[in-house]
Enzyme design. Structure first.
Site: not given
Ligand code: PPE
Length: 303
Positions: A157
């Site tokens: 990330k």
């Molecule tokens: N894929 C991506 C690309 C992603 O950014 C997130 C989280 C997820 C999957 C889901 O991961 P999890 O939160 O562990 O379930 N995206 C974060 C950031 C959003 C933003 O605008 O910045 C979030 O959901 O917090």
């Protein structure tokens, strides 16, 4: 509003307006940062952070992939996260820990740059708009593909990775949709710009497998646990684009988006064009934990 909040920066709580970086910081030029998005919920048993250990672990893993050595321990950062939430007197909030390369290196080679850490918190409601948890969102398949294997590592990330997410998101918004879905380099469904995806057909849940250019999210994992507990079969598999259009239900998962139903894809109506029964059952169980504070899955850290 925000100016009243404190941000934890390299060991100290500073005012929002003083939490600044220098323009020659490596991150500003090359996207060299790693970060997390975490939610703290106002449960019936008090404020609790969801998946705190897992998020902090992933911050370390994302950093390791990009050869960033964080000058703190995981325990120190967990304490700092809790201290920031408390200092800002939030009952519920979104938490954004950020690790970035600062000054000391001009040019791509980052090794002389300092490693800086900041933690910001703010109150963030529904990510994809109000009422969407019930009514769902309209999404489109993006013309932009997700990060191809061995280009940018999707399991990290990291700041720079989100240039791709921005292309997907901006295209979707300018075309009148709430979110864009990306396909992987082979044309199979990958994820949203900031969410994982599940497709429901004949009461079976389908989601792309973790090696398929996605960030394997904790909400995705939680949904798989809930689904199994509720007796649904979950298959991690290749999802062809056309299966979206004939799905019974589709929903997106993420810390920010929680469990958001999709009511249309590329203007094809999905199911009854609102939250379907499987999505509702999973969402109900997820929200029950974070609202009641009853935690049979061991997800919460009370603060
Ligand atoms: N894929 C991506 C690309 C992603 O950014 C997130 C989280 C997820 C999957 C889901 O991961 P999890 O939160 O562990 O379930 N995206 C974060 C950031 C959003 C933003 O605008 O910045 C979030 O959901 O917090």
């Amino acid at each position: 509003m925000y100016h009243k909040l404190k941000i934890w920066m390299n060991g100290e709580l500073v005012d929002w307006n003083d939490a600044k970086i220098h323009v020659m910081s490596h991150v500003a030029h090359y996207g060299s940062s790693t970060f997390e998005g975490i939610r703290c919920y106002d449960t019936a048993k008090g404020s609790a952070i969801l998946f705190l250990d897992e998020h902090v672990r992933r911050l370390w893993e994302s950093s390791k992939i990009y050869r960033i050595e964080i000058p703190y321990s995981e325990a120190e950062i967990k304490d700092a996260i809790i201290a920031t939430v408390k200092a800002n007197e939030h009952k519920a909030c979104y938490i954004r820990p950020l690790v970035y390369r600062g000054q000391g290196a001009l040019g791509v080679n980052p090794h002389r740059a300092s490693i800086e850490v900041a933690i910001a918190t703010w109150e963030w409601g529904a990510y994809l708009g109000e009422d969407v948890l019930e009514n769902g969102v309209d999404v489109k398949v993006s013309s932009w593909h997700r990060l191809a294997p061995n280009t940018l590592p999707s399991w990290a990330k990291a700041g720079g990775n989100y240039m791709n997410s921005q292309l997907i998101k901006m295209e979707a918004i300018s075309d009148g949709y709430a979110e864009g879905l990306s396909l992987d380099q082979n044309g199979y469904v990958a994820e949203g710009s900031g969410e994982n995806i599940f497709v429901v057909r004949h009461n079976i849940l389908y989601t792309p497998f973790a090696g398929q250019s996605i960030l394997p999210g904790f909400t995705r994992h939680a949904v798989m646990d809930i689904a199994k507990r509720l007796g649904y079969e979950v298959r991690e598999t290749l999802i062809p684009r056309e299966s979206l259009y004939i799905a019974d239900e589709i929903f997106l998962t993420g810390t920010a988006a929680e469990i958001t139903p999709v009511r249309s894809v590329d203007k094809y109506p999905i199911g009854q064009e609102k939250r379907g029964p499987v999505t509702e059952a999973l969402q109900h169980e997820y929200l029950k934990v974070v609202r009641s504070g009853e935690d049979p899955y061991n997800w919460l850290t009370f603060i």
